[in-house]
Motif scaffolding. Structure first.
Motif, PDB file in Angstrom:
ATOM      1  N   MET A   1     -47.934 -10.305  44.214  1.00 22.84           N
ATOM      2  CA  MET A   1     -47.060 -11.297  44.832  1.00 22.84           C
ATOM      3  C   MET A   1     -47.599 -11.714  46.196  1.00 22.84           C
ATOM      4  O   MET A   1     -48.115 -10.889  46.943  1.00 22.84           O
ATOM      5  CB  MET A   1     -45.653 -10.719  45.049  1.00 22.84           C
ATOM      6  N   ARG A   2     -47.414 -12.986  46.522  1.00 22.15           N
ATOM      7  CA  ARG A   2     -47.709 -13.438  47.870  1.00 22.15           C
ATOM      8  C   ARG A   2     -46.614 -12.949  48.817  1.00 22.15           C
ATOM      9  O   ARG A   2     -45.499 -12.653  48.382  1.00 22.15           O
ATOM     10  CB  ARG A   2     -47.798 -14.959  47.906  1.00 22.15           C
ATOM     11  N   PRO A   3     -46.910 -12.864  50.129  1.00 26.23           N
ATOM     12  CA  PRO A   3     -45.935 -12.304  51.071  1.00 26.23           C
ATOM     13  C   PRO A   3     -44.562 -12.973  51.021  1.00 26.23           C
ATOM     14  O   PRO A   3     -43.538 -12.290  51.047  1.00 26.23           O
ATOM     15  CB  PRO A   3     -46.616 -12.520  52.433  1.00 26.23           C
ATOM     16  N   THR A   4     -44.534 -14.311  50.928  1.00 25.00           N
ATOM     17  CA  THR A   4     -43.247 -15.004  50.911  1.00 25.00           C
ATOM     18  C   THR A   4     -42.446 -14.651  49.665  1.00 25.00           C
ATOM     19  O   THR A   4     -41.246 -14.354  49.736  1.00 25.00           O
ATOM     20  CB  THR A   4     -43.450 -16.526  50.978  1.00 25.00           C
ATOM     21  N   GLU A   5     -43.117 -14.658  48.509  1.00 22.74           N
ATOM     22  CA  GLU A   5     -42.428 -14.302  47.267  1.00 22.74           C
ATOM     23  C   GLU A   5     -41.961 -12.856  47.325  1.00 22.74           C
ATOM     24  O   GLU A   5     -40.868 -12.535  46.833  1.00 22.74           O
ATOM     25  CB  GLU A   5     -43.337 -14.511  46.061  1.00 22.74           C
ATOM     26  N   PHE A   6     -42.759 -11.986  47.917  1.00 26.12           N
ATOM     27  CA  PHE A   6     -42.397 -10.576  48.010  1.00 26.12           C
ATOM     28  C   PHE A   6     -41.105 -10.391  48.793  1.00 26.12           C
ATOM     29  O   PHE A   6     -40.205  -9.649  48.383  1.00 26.12           O
ATOM     30  CB  PHE A   6     -43.532  -9.786  48.668  1.00 26.12           C
ATOM     31  N   VAL A   7     -40.997 -11.061  49.932  1.00 26.22           N
ATOM     32  CA  VAL A   7     -39.791 -10.946  50.759  1.00 26.22           C
ATOM     33  C   VAL A   7     -38.573 -11.474  50.004  1.00 26.22           C
ATOM     34  O   VAL A   7     -37.504 -10.855  50.002  1.00 26.22           O
ATOM     35  CB  VAL A   7     -39.970 -11.692  52.092  1.00 26.22           C
ATOM     36  N   VAL A   8     -38.727 -12.619  49.333  1.00 27.35           N
ATOM     37  CA  VAL A   8     -37.619 -13.203  48.576  1.00 27.35           C
ATOM     38  C   VAL A   8     -37.235 -12.288  47.415  1.00 27.35           C
ATOM     39  O   VAL A   8     -36.051 -12.111  47.102  1.00 27.35           O
ATOM     40  CB  VAL A   8     -37.978 -14.612  48.076  1.00 27.35           C
ATOM     41  N   PHE A   9     -38.244 -11.694  46.774  1.00 33.05           N
ATOM     42  CA  PHE A   9     -37.968 -10.767  45.671  1.00 33.05           C
ATOM     43  C   PHE A   9     -37.172  -9.559  46.156  1.00 33.05           C
ATOM     44  O   PHE A   9     -36.190  -9.160  45.525  1.00 33.05           O
ATOM     45  CB  PHE A   9     -39.276 -10.305  45.026  1.00 33.05           C
ATOM     46  N   VAL A  10     -37.588  -8.965  47.276  1.00 29.80           N
ATOM     47  CA  VAL A  10     -36.866  -7.820  47.835  1.00 29.80           C
ATOM     48  C   VAL A  10     -35.417  -8.216  48.126  1.00 29.80           C
ATOM     49  O   VAL A  10     -34.478  -7.464  47.843  1.00 29.80           O
ATOM     50  CB  VAL A  10     -37.559  -7.299  49.114  1.00 29.80           C
ATOM     51  N   ALA A  11     -35.227  -9.420  48.672  1.00 34.78           N
ATOM     52  CA  ALA A  11     -33.872  -9.903  48.951  1.00 34.78           C
ATOM     53  C   ALA A  11     -33.062 -10.053  47.667  1.00 34.78           C
ATOM     54  O   ALA A  11     -31.874  -9.726  47.622  1.00 34.78           O
ATOM     55  CB  ALA A  11     -33.939 -11.233  49.705  1.00 34.78           C
ATOM     56  N   ALA A  12     -33.707 -10.543  46.601  1.00 33.22           N
ATOM     57  CA  ALA A  12     -33.006 -10.726  45.325  1.00 33.22           C
ATOM     58  C   ALA A  12     -32.608  -9.385  44.720  1.00 33.22           C
ATOM     59  O   ALA A  12     -31.508  -9.245  44.166  1.00 33.22           O
ATOM     60  CB  ALA A  12     -33.892 -11.501  44.353  1.00 33.22           C
ATOM     61  N   VAL A  13     -33.485  -8.404  44.824  1.00 32.73           N
ATOM     62  CA  VAL A  13     -33.158  -7.061  44.326  1.00 32.73           C
ATOM     63  C   VAL A  13     -31.961  -6.502  45.090  1.00 32.73           C
ATOM     64  O   VAL A  13     -31.010  -5.965  44.502  1.00 32.73           O
ATOM     65  CB  VAL A  13     -34.379  -6.122  44.463  1.00 32.73           C
ATOM     66  N   MET A  14     -31.979  -6.641  46.408  1.00 32.90           N
ATOM     67  CA  MET A  14     -30.868  -6.172  47.227  1.00 32.90           C
ATOM     68  C   MET A  14     -29.592  -6.964  46.925  1.00 32.90           C
ATOM     69  O   MET A  14     -28.477  -6.436  47.026  1.00 32.90           O
ATOM     70  CB  MET A  14     -31.232  -6.294  48.701  1.00 32.90           C
ATOM     71  N   ALA A  15     -29.755  -8.226  46.541  1.00 29.25           N
ATOM     72  CA  ALA A  15     -28.592  -9.081  46.280  1.00 29.25           C
ATOM     73  C   ALA A  15     -27.812  -8.643  45.047  1.00 29.25           C
ATOM     74  O   ALA A  15     -26.625  -8.955  44.933  1.00 29.25           O
ATOM     75  CB  ALA A  15     -29.036 -10.534  46.121  1.00 29.25           C
ATOM     76  N   VAL A  16     -28.458  -7.951  44.125  1.00 27.39           N
ATOM     77  CA  VAL A  16     -27.723  -7.422  42.966  1.00 27.39           C
ATOM     78  C   VAL A  16     -26.588  -6.542  43.452  1.00 27.39           C
ATOM     79  O   VAL A  16     -25.443  -6.637  42.984  1.00 27.39           O
ATOM     80  CB  VAL A  16     -28.664  -6.632  42.033  1.00 27.39           C
ATOM     81  N   ASN A  17     -26.895  -5.691  44.430  1.00 29.68           N
ATOM     82  CA  ASN A  17     -25.872  -4.821  44.982  1.00 29.68           C
ATOM     83  C   ASN A  17     -24.832  -5.613  45.775  1.00 29.68           C
ATOM     84  O   ASN A  17     -23.629  -5.364  45.659  1.00 29.68           O
ATOM     85  CB  ASN A  17     -26.523  -3.766  45.885  1.00 29.68           C
ATOM     86  N   ALA A  18     -25.277  -6.570  46.582  1.00 27.66           N
ATOM     87  CA  ALA A  18     -24.347  -7.354  47.402  1.00 27.66           C
ATOM     88  C   ALA A  18     -23.368  -8.142  46.537  1.00 27.66           C
ATOM     89  O   ALA A  18     -22.172  -8.204  46.824  1.00 27.66           O
ATOM     90  CB  ALA A  18     -25.119  -8.298  48.311  1.00 27.66           C
ATOM     91  N   LEU A  19     -23.870  -8.744  45.469  1.00 31.44           N
ATOM     92  CA  LEU A  19     -22.994  -9.469  44.551  1.00 31.44           C
ATOM     93  C   LEU A  19     -22.008  -8.521  43.873  1.00 31.44           C
ATOM     94  O   LEU A  19     -20.860  -8.874  43.607  1.00 31.44           O
ATOM     95  CB  LEU A  19     -23.810 -10.204  43.504  1.00 31.44           C
ATOM     96  N   GLY A  20     -22.476  -7.313  43.590  1.00 38.80           N
ATOM     97  CA  GLY A  20     -21.606  -6.326  42.973  1.00 38.80           C
ATOM     98  C   GLY A  20     -20.402  -6.006  43.826  1.00 38.80           C
ATOM     99  O   GLY A  20     -19.341  -5.624  43.317  1.00 38.80           O
ATOM    100  N   VAL A  21     -20.540  -6.169  45.146  1.00 37.08           N
ATOM    101  CA  VAL A  21     -19.425  -5.919  46.058  1.00 37.08           C
ATOM    102  C   VAL A  21     -18.608  -7.183  46.303  1.00 37.08           C
ATOM    103  O   VAL A  21     -17.384  -7.187  46.217  1.00 37.08           O
ATOM    104  CB  VAL A  21     -19.943  -5.367  47.402  1.00 37.08           C
ATOM    105  N   ASP A  22     -19.284  -8.290  46.605  1.00 37.03           N
ATOM    106  CA  ASP A  22     -18.609  -9.457  47.182  1.00 37.03           C
ATOM    107  C   ASP A  22     -18.146 -10.514  46.186  1.00 37.03           C
ATOM    108  O   ASP A  22     -17.238 -11.287  46.500  1.00 37.03           O
ATOM    109  CB  ASP A  22     -19.535 -10.132  48.205  1.00 37.03           C
ATOM    110  N   LEU A  23     -18.766 -10.581  45.017  1.00 38.23           N
ATOM    111  CA  LEU A  23     -18.458 -11.684  44.117  1.00 38.23           C
ATOM    112  C   LEU A  23     -17.013 -11.653  43.640  1.00 38.23           C
ATOM    113  O   LEU A  23     -16.399 -12.698  43.408  1.00 38.23           O
ATOM    114  CB  LEU A  23     -19.410 -11.671  42.909  1.00 38.23           C
ATOM    115  N   MET A  24     -16.455 -10.437  43.497  1.00 32.16           N
ATOM    116  CA  MET A  24     -15.101 -10.371  42.934  1.00 32.16           C
ATOM    117  C   MET A  24     -13.992 -10.309  43.972  1.00 32.16           C
ATOM    118  O   MET A  24     -12.821 -10.170  43.617  1.00 32.16           O
ATOM    119  CB  MET A  24     -14.959  -9.163  41.995  1.00 32.16           C
ATOM    120  N   LEU A  25     -14.326 -10.444  45.260  1.00 33.91           N
ATOM    121  CA  LEU A  25     -13.279 -10.348  46.277  1.00 33.91           C
ATOM    122  C   LEU A  25     -12.134 -11.342  46.044  1.00 33.91           C
ATOM    123  O   LEU A  25     -10.961 -10.961  46.164  1.00 33.91           O
ATOM    124  CB  LEU A  25     -13.882 -10.538  47.678  1.00 33.91           C
TER     125      LEU A  25
END
Length: 402
Positions: A1-25
């Motif tokens: 992965m290029r650096p930009t894609e890598f950072v976005v990918f890490v954010a997307a992986v972390m977002a699975v957890n964030a959505l798990g908390v916030d999407l159903m509020l």
């Protein structure tokens, strides 16, 4: 992965957890009505059950990631998250839903462990803090948008749609992982799973004062986030009558953490993780004292709450990635296992702290204000002990240090 894609990918992986908390509020009231939850505070367990599973699961994935590599563990658990989301959507009782939420948390626990370990495989110190800050800056768009997305899903269907959407997003991240993520842990650095190796890694993680101390500090600040998220609907809707403005007001407070991550990514290599986080903790204490005065005098309004909550979330955002980077710095050789142990401490501690504050809600913001003041004081005490009293001025003369 290029650096930009890598950072976005890490954010997307972390977002699975964030959505798990916030999407159903926005759906908590619907869930409570549909599943017969009589006590409003009990709806908070939809959030805290997930975070509890998230914390416990992290103990498993560090050793697995250090033995088999980062990619296969992430692939397997994303598949599990999709299955748990389907289970949650089909729940007929509150107990079944809580079970599904714990299972979702257990599966999504790998996202935190793998994200931190993958970044640590490629960077350390201030560079790691900067990478994590940029990823978190993107990641914090999720809590800004998630309640609005959840509200949109409720407009076209029942609350169960929310869990189908969670499974769909995890499926997309799974495909991205399969086709784009390279394995970041070379075979020669992998560690066999054995009692001796686990004991050694756990001992190293738990006896290093920076590793343990900053993990405890992170657990307290994360607890502040859990308290806010789990009780946000009650505060905004029930206490202040915000109604349809809930998602916008929540987004403003969550957005403050995104701003904090952006500022941190710009400043951390120049000022250092310690200077920024210590200043933020002191600011949190001062803000909490001022907010407590406002509440005590009976002057609290929606506007005052928004101002103090947003500023407090900014302080917490300035602590998060820096505490994580400092906790990982001395244990890079066992990044996977160390990340899992620290993640367990952070998440389970946050559930205890956040639940205590959230369950104390009784129609006013006083428990939240007192809770944030307690968090600030406790974190400052931990940092003082970890740094052996060498704060601020002593560190200014050592700007080359992490």
């Amino acid at each position: 992965m290029r650096p930009t894609e890598f950072v976005v990918f890490v954010a997307a992986v972390m977002a699975v957890n964030a959505l798990g908390v916030d999407l159903m509020l926005p759906a908590l009231a619907n869930i409570g009505h549909d599943l017969g939850i009589a006590e409003a505070n009990h709806r908070q367990w939809v959030v805290t059950a997930y975070v509890l599973g998230f914390g416990v699961g992290q103990l498993l994935y560090g050793p697995l990631a250090d033995r088999y590599g980062r990619k296969p563990v992430l692939v397997a658990t994303l598949l599990g998250f999709v299955g748990a989301s389907v289970f949650a959507a089909a729940s007929a009782t509150f107990g079944a839903l809580l079970g599904a939420r714990v299972l979702q948390g257990l599966m999504s626990a790998s996202t935190r462990v793998i994200a931190v370990a993958v970044v640590r495989d490629n960077a350390s110190g201030r560079q790691m803090a900067r990478t994590m800050s940029v990823a978190q800056m993107i990641f914090f768009l999720v809590p800004i948008l998630a309640p609005t997305l959840g509200q949109g899903l409720l407009a076209i269907g029942p609350w169960r749609f929310v869990f189908h959407a969670l499974g769909g997003f995890a499926g997309l991240v799974l495909l991205w992982t399969l086709f784009r993520l390279p394995e970041t842990l070379p075979v020669e650095r992998r560690r066999a799973i054995s009692i001796a190796n686990l004991s050694s890694s756990y001992r190293e993680t738990l006896t290093n004062r920076y590793s343990l101390g900053y993990a405890l500090a992170a657990s307290l600040t994360f607890g502040g986030i859990i308290a806010f998220v789990s009780s946000a609907q009650q505060v905004f809707v029930d206490e202040f009558g915000a109604g349809d403005r809930f998602t916008l007001l929540f987004a403003i407070c969550a957005g403050a953490m995104g701003v904090a991550s952006f500022l941190n990514s710009r400043l951390v290599e120049r000022l250092g993780t310690r200077m920024i986080s210590q200043t933020a903790v002191l600011a949190l204490i001062v803000l909490s004292l001022a907010h407590l005065s406002v509440v005590w005098m009976g002057w609290e309004t929606l506007t005052s709450y928004m101002v103090f909550q947003s500023l407090s979330m900014t302080c917490i955002g300035l602590c998060g990635s820096n505490f994580g980077a400092m906790a990982m710095e001395p244990v890079g050789a066992i990044a996977g296992t160390a990340s899992s142990v620290q993640g367990f401490i952070t998440s389970v501690g946050a559930v205890l702290v956040g639940s205590a504050i959230g369950q104390a809600y009784a129609g006013t913001t006083l428990p939240m204000t007192l809770g944030y003041l307690g968090i600030g004081i406790a974190v400052f005490a931990i940092v003082y002990v970890v740094e052996e009293g060498q704060l601020f001025r002593a560190r200014l003369a050592r700007v080359t240090q992490p």
